[in-house]
Design a protein around this motif. Sequence first.
Motif, PDB file in Angstrom:
ATOM      1  N   MET A   1     -26.219 -69.739  75.844  1.00 56.68           N
ATOM      2  CA  MET A   1     -26.305 -69.746  77.307  1.00 56.68           C
ATOM      3  C   MET A   1     -25.165 -70.565  77.903  1.00 56.68           C
ATOM      4  N   SER A   2     -24.873 -71.693  77.295  1.00 58.53           N
ATOM      5  CA  SER A   2     -23.781 -72.539  77.768  1.00 58.53           C
ATOM      6  C   SER A   2     -22.452 -71.807  77.683  1.00 58.53           C
ATOM      7  N   GLY A   3     -22.217 -71.101  76.603  1.00 65.60           N
ATOM      8  CA  GLY A   3     -20.985 -70.322  76.464  1.00 65.60           C
ATOM      9  C   GLY A   3     -20.883 -69.231  77.509  1.00 65.60           C
ATOM     10  N   VAL A   4     -22.000 -68.559  77.764  1.00 63.97           N
ATOM     11  CA  VAL A   4     -22.019 -67.515  78.801  1.00 63.97           C
ATOM     12  C   VAL A   4     -21.711 -68.124  80.164  1.00 63.97           C
ATOM     13  N   LEU A   5     -22.311 -69.264  80.463  1.00 60.41           N
ATOM     14  CA  LEU A   5     -22.054 -69.918  81.747  1.00 60.41           C
ATOM     15  C   LEU A   5     -20.593 -70.345  81.884  1.00 60.41           C
ATOM     16  N   GLU A   6     -20.002 -70.842  80.817  1.00 58.68           N
ATOM     17  CA  GLU A   6     -18.583 -71.223  80.880  1.00 58.68           C
ATOM     18  C   GLU A   6     -17.700 -70.004  81.114  1.00 58.68           C
ATOM     19  N   LEU A   7     -18.030 -68.892  80.486  1.00 62.90           N
ATOM     20  CA  LEU A   7     -17.267 -67.654  80.729  1.00 62.90           C
ATOM     21  C   LEU A   7     -17.462 -67.167  82.160  1.00 62.90           C
ATOM     22  N   LEU A   8     -18.680 -67.240  82.663  1.00 67.45           N
ATOM     23  CA  LEU A   8     -18.925 -66.846  84.056  1.00 67.45           C
ATOM     24  C   LEU A   8     -18.172 -67.756  85.025  1.00 67.45           C
ATOM     25  N   GLN A   9     -18.138 -69.042  84.730  1.00 71.35           N
ATOM     26  CA  GLN A   9     -17.393 -69.958  85.592  1.00 71.35           C
ATOM     27  C   GLN A   9     -15.904 -69.594  85.608  1.00 71.35           C
ATOM     28  N   GLU A  10     -15.380 -69.234  84.467  1.00 70.31           N
ATOM     29  CA  GLU A  10     -13.954 -68.933  84.370  1.00 70.31           C
ATOM     30  C   GLU A  10     -13.592 -67.619  85.061  1.00 70.31           C
ATOM     31  N   TYR A  11     -14.412 -66.582  84.855  1.00 69.64           N
ATOM     32  CA  TYR A  11     -14.014 -65.245  85.277  1.00 69.64           C
ATOM     33  C   TYR A  11     -14.757 -64.677  86.483  1.00 69.64           C
ATOM     34  N   CYS A  12     -15.847 -65.314  86.919  1.00 70.10           N
ATOM     35  CA  CYS A  12     -16.652 -64.708  87.981  1.00 70.10           C
ATOM     36  C   CYS A  12     -16.866 -65.603  89.202  1.00 70.10           C
ATOM     37  N   THR A  13     -16.177 -66.720  89.298  1.00 71.50           N
ATOM     38  CA  THR A  13     -16.349 -67.576  90.472  1.00 71.50           C
ATOM     39  C   THR A  13     -15.114 -67.556  91.373  1.00 71.50           C
ATOM     40  N   PHE A  14     -14.213 -66.625  91.123  1.00 76.10           N
ATOM     41  CA  PHE A  14     -13.036 -66.405  91.973  1.00 76.10           C
ATOM     42  C   PHE A  14     -12.202 -67.671  92.147  1.00 76.10           C
ATOM     43  N   GLY A  15     -12.036 -68.422  91.063  1.00 79.79           N
ATOM     44  CA  GLY A  15     -11.191 -69.605  91.084  1.00 79.79           C
ATOM     45  C   GLY A  15     -11.847 -70.870  91.591  1.00 79.79           C
TER      46      GLY A  15
ATOM     47  N   ARG B   1     -14.524 -72.335  90.235  1.00 76.91           N
ATOM     48  CA  ARG B   1     -14.937 -73.099  89.056  1.00 76.91           C
ATOM     49  C   ARG B   1     -14.067 -72.661  87.890  1.00 76.91           C
ATOM     50  N   SER B   2     -13.984 -73.488  86.871  1.00 79.48           N
ATOM     51  CA  SER B   2     -13.229 -73.101  85.684  1.00 79.48           C
ATOM     52  C   SER B   2     -14.066 -73.391  84.444  1.00 79.48           C
ATOM     53  N   GLY B   3     -13.991 -72.498  83.489  1.00 83.40           N
ATOM     54  CA  GLY B   3     -14.675 -72.705  82.225  1.00 83.40           C
ATOM     55  C   GLY B   3     -13.860 -73.647  81.358  1.00 83.40           C
ATOM     56  N   ASP B   4     -14.535 -74.399  80.513  1.00 82.79           N
ATOM     57  CA  ASP B   4     -13.850 -75.395  79.693  1.00 82.79           C
ATOM     58  C   ASP B   4     -14.522 -75.467  78.330  1.00 82.79           C
ATOM     59  N   TRP B   5     -13.704 -75.396  77.279  1.00 80.93           N
ATOM     60  CA  TRP B   5     -14.256 -75.480  75.930  1.00 80.93           C
ATOM     61  C   TRP B   5     -14.891 -76.844  75.679  1.00 80.93           C
ATOM     62  N   LEU B   6     -14.349 -77.888  76.278  1.00 83.99           N
ATOM     63  CA  LEU B   6     -14.952 -79.212  76.099  1.00 83.99           C
ATOM     64  C   LEU B   6     -16.313 -79.308  76.782  1.00 83.99           C
ATOM     65  N   ASP B   7     -16.510 -78.568  77.871  1.00 82.10           N
ATOM     66  CA  ASP B   7     -17.845 -78.501  78.485  1.00 82.10           C
ATOM     67  C   ASP B   7     -18.834 -77.857  77.510  1.00 82.10           C
ATOM     68  N   LEU B   8     -18.397 -76.786  76.861  1.00 81.47           N
ATOM     69  CA  LEU B   8     -19.253 -76.127  75.872  1.00 81.47           C
ATOM     70  C   LEU B   8     -19.585 -77.091  74.734  1.00 81.47           C
ATOM     71  N   ALA B   9     -18.601 -77.857  74.277  1.00 78.39           N
ATOM     72  CA  ALA B   9     -18.846 -78.835  73.207  1.00 78.39           C
ATOM     73  C   ALA B   9     -19.810 -79.926  73.683  1.00 78.39           C
ATOM     74  N   ALA B  10     -19.643 -80.378  74.924  1.00 81.91           N
ATOM     75  CA  ALA B  10     -20.552 -81.394  75.464  1.00 81.91           C
ATOM     76  C   ALA B  10     -21.966 -80.837  75.591  1.00 81.91           C
ATOM     77  N   ASN B  11     -22.096 -79.595  76.032  1.00 80.86           N
ATOM     78  CA  ASN B  11     -23.413 -78.974  76.135  1.00 80.86           C
ATOM     79  C   ASN B  11     -24.064 -78.849  74.762  1.00 80.86           C
ATOM     80  N   ALA B  12     -23.286 -78.439  73.774  1.00 82.03           N
ATOM     81  CA  ALA B  12     -23.816 -78.322  72.406  1.00 82.03           C
ATOM     82  C   ALA B  12     -24.231 -79.687  71.872  1.00 82.03           C
ATOM     83  N   THR B  13     -23.485 -80.721  72.220  1.00 79.53           N
ATOM     84  CA  THR B  13     -23.849 -82.087  71.815  1.00 79.53           C
ATOM     85  C   THR B  13     -25.175 -82.490  72.452  1.00 79.53           C
ATOM     86  N   GLY B  14     -25.350 -82.180  73.740  1.00 80.75           N
ATOM     87  CA  GLY B  14     -26.603 -82.488  74.417  1.00 80.75           C
ATOM     88  C   GLY B  14     -27.781 -81.752  73.809  1.00 80.75           C
TER      89      GLY B  14
END
Length: 128
Positions: A81-95, A97-110
């Motif tokens: 779900m976190s990965g999907v949200l990061e992809l949506l942030q990158e490609y579907c918020t029209f600039g 929001r931005s997706g970030d691999w470190l956000d995904l890593a932080a979410n996985a850590t949580g």
Amino acid sequence: MFHFLRKYPFSMVCIAMIWILSLVPFFPETPLDNVEFADKWVHILMYGCTFIVVWIEYTCKHKQADYEKLFFWAWLAPIVMSGVLELLQEYCTFGHRSGDWLDLAANATGVTSAVVIGALIWYFRPKK
């Protein structure tokens, strides 16, 4: 879906809040914007606390653990779900929001921290 909402209402509300906060187009400026990695700590806490709630509700509703379901619903699905949200942030918020691999890593850590804490909650829960 309504089955999950009735059985795990607090978990579903927390997960909905993650979706809303992840896809809202903007956030106001805060003094913490200048703190390095503050955003990553927010991600760790947001996902950690949400999935501790999942574990607590699961513990309250079940007498015996189904570890395959727990592996999927309490660890793998939140990370996906976190990965999907990061992809949506990158490609579907029209600039906005931005997706970030470190956000995904932080979410996985949580989520992983929540699994460890949840397993301890399950192990030390009062036996009936």
